[in-house]
Scaffold this active site. Structure first.
Site, short mmCIF file in Angstrom:
data_model
loop_
_atom_site.label_atom_id
_atom_site.label_comp_id
_atom_site.label_asym_id
_atom_site.label_seq_id
_atom_site.Cartn_x
_atom_site.Cartn_y
_atom_site.Cartn_z
CG HIS A 7 92.22 42.76 76.66
ND1 HIS A 7 91.69 41.52 76.99
CD2 HIS A 7 91.31 43.67 77.08
CE1 HIS A 7 90.51 41.69 77.58
NE2 HIS A 7 90.25 42.99 77.66
CG HIS A 79 88.89 47.04 80.75
ND1 HIS A 79 87.88 47.43 79.89
CD2 HIS A 79 89.28 45.82 80.31
CE1 HIS A 79 87.68 46.47 78.99
NE2 HIS A 79 88.52 45.49 79.22
CD GLU A 130 87.89 41.80 80.69
OE1 GLU A 130 88.54 42.64 80.05
OE2 GLU A 130 87.01 41.09 80.18
CO CO Z 1 88.36 43.60 78.22
#
Ligand code: CO
Length: 134
Positions: A7, A79, A130
């Protein structure tokens, strides 16, 4: 080592308004809002055919995205999240290469119930990154 883009997260100050932009203006499929008190955010996931957008709104007094929204009051990309097969193997390789893992360096359970960790933006082209175990 990294696999699929899981994502892209966008921090917003009004998650209902942000969800409406994706649902009504962009015509995307959106999830219900979920509070993630362990992470200091509320989330909505936008499900796209090839990845997801994670909308993040601050939750509580010590939200990790509060400062970001002070600097970016109209919201912004917060992020990116890549999938890895084994998060501990990935972490150990990155740390051996000099990358910094945020927090105590141990994976935490993320918004999808899977282990995640965050890498210092200064080590990854100014982008908070991430990793999520696939
Ligand atoms: Co995230």
């Amino acid at each position: 080592m990294i696999g699929r883009l899981n994502h892209v997260a966008i921090a917003v100050s009004d998650i209902e308004a942000a969800t409406a932009v994706y649902r009504d203006t962009l015509g995307a499929e959106v999830s219900a809002k979920e509070e993630q008190p362990d992470h200091g955010v509320s989330t909505v996931f936008i499900n796209l055919p090839n990845t997801k957008i994670e909308l993040l709104e601050p939750l509580g007094d010590n939200s990790p995205i509060a400062k970001f929204l002070e600097k970016n009051p109209s919201g912004g990309i917060h992020h990116v999240c890549y999938e890895v097969d084994d998060i501990l193997v990935a972490r150990d390789k990155l740390v051996a290469d000099g990358a910094r893992v945020l927090g105590d360096g141990e994976p935490k359970i993320g918004a999808h119930g899977k282990p995640v960790l965050f890498l210092h933006p200064k080590d990854f082209l100014g982008t908070l990154t991430e990793l999520e175990e696939a």
